[in-house]
Design an enzyme around this catalytic site. Structure first.
Site, PDB file in Angstrom:
ATOM      1  N   LYS A  28     -70.061  -4.456  64.783  1.00 18.15           N
ATOM      2  CA  LYS A  28     -68.913  -4.118  63.945  1.00 18.15           C
ATOM      3  C   LYS A  28     -67.941  -3.218  64.714  1.00 18.15           C
ATOM      4  CE  LYS A  28     -69.632  -3.499  59.667  1.00 18.15           C
ATOM      5  NZ  LYS A  28     -70.044  -3.091  58.372  1.00 18.15           N
ATOM      6  N   ARG A  97     -70.159   3.431  57.953  1.00 15.46           N
ATOM      7  CA  ARG A  97     -70.818   2.124  57.922  1.00 15.46           C
ATOM      8  C   ARG A  97     -71.734   1.939  59.115  1.00 15.46           C
ATOM      9  NH1 ARG A  97     -67.694  -1.694  54.846  1.00 15.46           N
ATOM     10  NH2 ARG A  97     -65.775  -0.735  54.098  1.00 15.46           N
ATOM     11  N   GLY A 106     -76.967  -6.466  55.163  1.00 16.67           N
ATOM     12  CA  GLY A 106     -77.512  -5.753  54.007  1.00 16.67           C
ATOM     13  C   GLY A 106     -78.753  -4.926  54.296  1.00 16.67           C
ATOM     14  N   MET A 108     -79.052  -2.272  56.408  1.00 15.78           N
ATOM     15  CA  MET A 108     -78.855  -0.842  56.634  1.00 15.78           C
ATOM     16  C   MET A 108     -77.777  -0.324  55.684  1.00 15.78           C
ATOM     17  SD  MET A 108     -79.417  -0.527  60.672  1.00 15.78           S
ATOM     18  CE  MET A 108     -78.103  -1.653  61.013  1.00 15.78           C
ATOM     19  N   ARG A 341     -66.394 -10.996  62.989  1.00 16.23           N
ATOM     20  CA  ARG A 341     -67.455 -11.289  63.962  1.00 16.23           C
ATOM     21  C   ARG A 341     -67.545 -12.798  64.081  1.00 16.23           C
ATOM     22  NH1 ARG A 341     -72.025  -9.529  59.653  1.00 16.23           N
ATOM     23  NH2 ARG A 341     -71.473 -11.213  58.285  1.00 16.23           N
ATOM     24  N   HIS A 457    -105.899 -28.594  65.965  1.00 21.39           N
ATOM     25  CA  HIS A 457    -105.899 -30.037  66.186  1.00 21.39           C
ATOM     26  C   HIS A 457    -104.854 -30.721  65.304  1.00 21.39           C
ATOM     27  CE1 HIS A 457    -107.397 -34.168  65.489  1.00 21.39           C
ATOM     28  NE2 HIS A 457    -107.608 -34.125  66.793  1.00 21.39           N
ATOM     29  N   SER A 779     -99.907 -29.203  86.818  1.00 24.25           N
ATOM     30  CA  SER A 779     -99.251 -29.221  85.516  1.00 24.25           C
ATOM     31  C   SER A 779     -99.887 -28.119  84.676  1.00 24.25           C
ATOM     32  CB  SER A 779     -99.422 -30.584  84.839  1.00 24.25           C
ATOM     33  OG  SER A 779     -98.832 -30.548  83.558  1.00 24.25           O
ATOM     34  N   CYS A 847     -97.309 -29.111  80.582  1.00 23.03           N
ATOM     35  CA  CYS A 847     -97.533 -30.097  79.524  1.00 23.03           C
ATOM     36  C   CYS A 847     -98.176 -29.482  78.292  1.00 23.03           C
ATOM     37  CB  CYS A 847     -98.359 -31.271  80.038  1.00 23.03           C
ATOM     38  SG  CYS A 847    -100.012 -30.789  80.564  1.00 23.03           S
ATOM     39  N   TYR A 867     -90.501 -30.024  86.040  1.00 20.44           N
ATOM     40  CA  TYR A 867     -90.292 -30.708  84.753  1.00 20.44           C
ATOM     41  C   TYR A 867     -91.061 -30.018  83.647  1.00 20.44           C
ATOM     42  CZ  TYR A 867     -94.926 -32.832  85.359  1.00 20.44           C
ATOM     43  OH  TYR A 867     -96.262 -33.019  85.512  1.00 20.44           O
TER      44      TYR A 867
HETATM   45  C1  PEP Z   1    -103.137 -27.427  77.498  1.00 18.66           C
HETATM   46  O1  PEP Z   1    -104.207 -26.841  77.500  1.00 18.66           O
HETATM   47  O2  PEP Z   1    -102.046 -26.851  77.530  1.00 18.66           O
HETATM   48  C2  PEP Z   1    -103.113 -28.896  77.426  1.00 18.66           C
HETATM   49  C3  PEP Z   1    -101.984 -29.554  77.526  1.00 18.66           C
HETATM   50  O3  PEP Z   1    -104.296 -29.509  77.167  1.00 18.66           O
HETATM   51  P1  PEP Z   1    -104.951 -29.641  75.719  1.00 18.66           P
HETATM   52  O4  PEP Z   1    -103.973 -29.114  74.715  1.00 18.66           O
HETATM   53  O5  PEP Z   1    -105.237 -31.076  75.532  1.00 18.66           O
HETATM   54  O6  PEP Z   1    -106.174 -28.801  75.879  1.00 18.66           O
END
Ligand code: PEP
Ligand code: MG
Length: 895
Positions: A28, A97, A106, A108, A341, A457, A779, A847, A867
């Protein structure tokens, strides 16, 4: 004390600041300064810095020099206004203010009309020629000051105000006249004295100092602390305090106050949007005590102010090069700007506005990318519930996989598949899921569990499938045996329809209507950018992100269908093909034979049965990803996950014995399950350990990969498989597997298949230099790396105690969701550095679930990965964020 013994500067005039000083002056204050310097009509004032607040909060006292600096600035303010604070004949009044770096609406405190007392109220009445206004202002001061500064319960003031209205049979506060308000001031002062044990302070400077302290302290008010945690705003920023000359919107019908946006924050449509309330002070608009009118009506009420406001708003948009929201007051026909703002907006509006601003030449495409984010794009891809019918909420769990789904509650996987095959939508409800539930999960519209967190899972699989999932709804008593759940004394039986919102975690009774997402249909190729403005904006920005990004984006996919979808969504390969689902369904029989085998021949026969089936799976995936890399991970979970549950087997065997029947294979399976039971399966016989312990298992998978590649190549394709070994912790493990894999690949007559490893055990990260000698690529399995690095069981902790950890601020977000940069991130950096030092051409990706998390993508860009890989539905998000990360060079916070 500052350097050299000088006193720090804690107070800035509006003329001294600018919009880039938000850290010091708060949002502000910085923007008031900016508007002042633009020559816009801002009431004069000054800002006390966040540094002063931090010093006060640390010591409980104003830092040295602050009182004097306030006195100096106040004197300047008085001379520029030609009035003195609280002068009995013509008082200057100020507002006090709060204003932190990030907007905390809202959360503070604010105190208006500071400077009024028993004498100056008469001066104000005389000067304004409006006695009613003067007394109304005074009662507002006592009310706000009492509540904010001295903790007098707000309801008591409200109650007294209501009583005063009742006594006059008035419906609106406007019906109270000067003498009513004068009486109300007496009542308020009595309330104040009753609760505080002292009189309402009459000394204006005391009022000011106490109000400033109260604003400082409101930084640590419970609701502010909670808000910061939710919004992930650091707790140590402090708030600035703005002291501003009061202007009055409640001086009569030629005065008023309003809020406005320079574009529609809901849709992004150009044009001015706002509300106006005549004869009112700021808080009345938000409090909703009287109905506002659309801003456009101001044109009729006060054309000159309206025209000026329109030109100021256009100027602000051009200056900030973004949608702005503003607050203004008109005092007797004179317009004053109280705040501006860069305004908050919906996800859809963010994309549309960013694209419009490019068209208008205000920003370039790089800048436009900073105006949107992956979380917004993700929001746009999920179907949404239409909650206008106010459905009955049953429970709230963890929002694990976004989307909106409804269907009949079904408590068993096979039954879910059956009901779905009959054409009925199904929600699969389980305490938790395991690989066994996959058919039901595939068949269901959505998955609801009472246990487990965002990487349980159910959550991981559901996200992978782009399926709605709410998990860890622990208020639900799920009874899968009787096919029902109870919550709050209410029972939902199999077949009752429920709806689950994977974006909010809410569970509703009955069918809540759903709206499909056009943006997903665009990524699927069903809708063209020409068909819709939002789709056009998304297309434009994601395309630009693709051009800008350095990180490649792959998908985690393990069927041909998922691979094909991932490719449509822009994936440049598969970063993780989990092979475990290839051991389910009809193939379990073979897995059981493998586990129960007593001789090498029996085991080999089971493996020989599995091999062609796996090969066919790989052919399908390589074809869907033809020409692009496909990282196939050898089997990871403990094999007993593929056997029936111990309890089921025990019951089957007992029943058979009871009936005098032969329990045969069940008995053998039961013995195997007992033998293979592990206390901590996640730390047990899984990953590379399986490959080293069960002869022929990895060999079978490697052969299936190599032969599938050979077959695809024969058919004219360009398969690019990569073999990935899970759970490696020591280079020796990898060397052993690698030697065998190389031999088999060569036997299959294939060449050039890279062999690499996951880095998901902390020891692997810490010995990455050694491991790189045997790996063509790394990975990061950040799910396991987080699990093992923190010692958190990923299937248990998110539901069990993460809510408490979040509440305590131990982390602002689950480390399973967003990478823990300091701890797990450090393991990643060590492994990248050491891996590349040992092997400069080492290809490195990630991954784990973090590969699709917007904040984590920025970390992986920074850590120099090649990647990220994530579930197909998150591929567009990762593309956008990778682009943002690449152009995000100024380090500014795009919150
Ligand atoms: C991980 O552990 O990050 C992975 C990709 O393998 P998973 O989730 O299958 O154990
Ligand atoms: Mg893992």
């Amino acid at each position: 004390m500052g350097a050299g013994g000088s006193v720090n500067k804690y107070v800035y005039e509006f003329t001294e600041g600018n919009k880039d000083l938000k850290d010091l002056l708060g949002g502000k204050g910085a923007n008031l300064a900016e508007m002042t310097n633009l020559g816009l009509p801002v009431p004069p004032g000054f800002t006390i810095t966040t540094e002063a607040c931090k010093a006060y909060l640390a010591t409980g006292e104003e830092p040295e020099g602050l009182p004097e600096q306030i006195a100096d600035s106040l004197a300047r303010l008085e001379s520029s206004m030609g009035k003195r604070l609280g002068d009995p004949s013509d008082p200057l009044l100020v507002s006090v203010r709060s204003g932190a770096k990030f907007s905390m609406p809202g959360m503070m405190e604010t105190v208006l009309n500071v400077g009024l007392n028993d004498r100056s109220v008469d001066g104000l009445a005389q000067q304004s020629g409006n006695e009613r206004f003067a007394w109304d202002s005074y009662r507002r001061l006592i009310q706000m000051f009492g509540k904010t500064v001295c903790d007098v319960p707000g309801e008591e003031f409200e109650h007294a105000l209501e009583e005063a209205k009742k006594a006059k049979q008035a419906t609106s506060d406007l019906d109270l006249d000067a003498s009513d308000l004068r009486q109300l001031v007496d009542v308020f002062k009595t309330l104040f004295a009753k609760h505080t044990g002292r009189e309402f302070p009459q000394e204006p400077r005391d009022q000011l100092d106490l109000a400033i302290r109260a604003v400082f302290e409101s930084w640590n008010a419970d609701r502010a602390v909670l808000y910061r945690r939710q919004e992930r705003i650091p707790a140590d920023l402090g708030t600035a305090v703005n002291v501003v000359a009061m202007v009055f919107g409640n001086l009569g019908s030629d005065s008023g106050t309003g809020v406005a946006f320079t574009r529609d924050p809901a849709t992004g449509a150009p044009g001015v949007y706002g509300d106006y309330l005549a004869n009112a002070q700021g808080e009345d608009v938000v409090a909703g005590i009287r109905n506002t009118v659309p801003l456009q009506d101001l044109e009729r009420l006060d054309k000159a102010s309206y025209d000026e406001l329109m030109s100021i708003m256009a100027r602000l948009e051009g200056h900030y090069r973004d949608l702005c929201d503003i607050e203004f007051t008109i005092e007797r026909g004179k317009l004053w700007m109280l705040q501006t703002r860069v305004g908050k907006r919906t996800a859809a509006a963010a994309f549309i506005i960013a694209s419009q601003l490019v068209d208008e030449g205000l920003i370039d495409l790089d800048e436009a990318l900073q105006r949107v984010n992956g979380a917004q794009l993700a929001q746009l891809t999920f179907p949404r519930f239409d909650l206008s019918g106010e459905p009955e909420a049953l429970a709230k769990g963890i929002a694990a996989s976004p989307g909106a789904a409804y269907g009949k509650a079904v408590f068993d996987s096979a039954r879910a598949a059956e009901v779905a095959a009959g054409g009925e939508p199904v929600i699969l409800v389980r305490r938790e899921t395991n690989p066994d539930d996959l058919p039901g999960m595939i068949a269901a519209q959505g998955i609801l569990t009472s246990r487990g967190g965002k990487t349980s899972h159910a959550a991981v699989v559901a996200r992978g499938m782009g399926k709605t999932c709410v998990c860890g709804a622990d208020d639900l008593e799920v009874d899968v045996v009787s096919g029902k759940f109870t919550v709050d004394g209410r029972t939902v039986d199999e077949g009752d329809v429920i709806s689950i919102d994977g974006t909010s975690g809410c569970v509703y009774l009955g069918e809540v209507p759903v709206r499909p997402s056009l943006v997903v249909r665009y990524f699927e190729g069903d809708v063209s950018p020409d068909d819709d403005a939002l789709v056009a904006a998304v297309h434009r920005l994601v395309t630009h992100a693709d051009a800008a990004r350095r990180l490649r984006v792959r998908a985690n996919a393990d069927t041909g269908e998922d691979a094909a979808r991932a490719r449509r969504f822009g994936a440049e390969g598969i970063g993780l093909c989990r092979t475990e689902h290839m051991f389910l369904g009809d193939r379990r029989e073979l897995v059981e034979r493998l586990i129960l085998a007593r001789t090498d021949e029996e085991r080999q026969a089971a493996l020989d049965g599995l091999m062609p089936l796996q090969r066919a799976d790989f052919v399908e995936i390589f074809q869907a990803m033809d020409g692009l890399p496909v990282t196939v991970r050898l089997i990871d979970p403990p094999l007993h996950e593929f056997l029936p549950a111990l309890e089921d087997l025990a019951v089957r065997v007992a029943v058979a014995h009871e009936r005098g029947e032969d329990a045969g294979k069940d008995e053998a399976l039961l013995a195997a399950v007992r033998r293979m039971h592990e206390q901590n399966p996640m730390l047990g016989l899984r990953g590379v350990r399986l490959g080293l312990v069960i002869p022929g298992l990895f060999a079978m998978q490697v052969r299936a990969i190599a032969e599938a590649a050979a077959e695809c190549a024969r058919q004219g394709g360009t398969p690019r498989p990569e073999i990935m070994v899970p759970l490696v912790g020591a280079v020796q493990e990898l060397e052993t597997v690698r030697a065998e894999a190389e031999r088999i690949v060569a036997e299959a007559g294939v060449s050039g298949i890279p062999i690499g490893t996951m880095i998901e055990v902390p020891r692997a990260a810490l010995t990455a230099d050694q491991i790189a000698e045997a790996a063509d690529f790394f990975s990061f399995g950040t799910n396991d790396l987080t699990q093992m690095g923190w010692g958190f069981s990923r299937d248990d902790v998110e539901g069990a105690f993460f809510p408490r950890y979040l509440e305590l601020g131990i982390f602002g977000v689950s480390p399973f969701e967003s990478i823990d940069r300091d701890g797990i991130g450090r393991l990643v950096r060590i492994a990248v550095d050491e891996g590349r030092t040992a092997r400069p051409d080492l290809k490195i990706g990630v991954c784990g679930e973090h590969g699709g998390d917007p904040e984590s993508v920025h970390f992986f860009e920074d850590a120099g990965l090649d990647y990220v890989s994530c579930s197909p539905f998150r591929v567009p998000v990762a593309r956008l964020e990778a682009g943002r990360a690449a152009v995000h060079s100024d380090g500014s916070d795009s919150r």
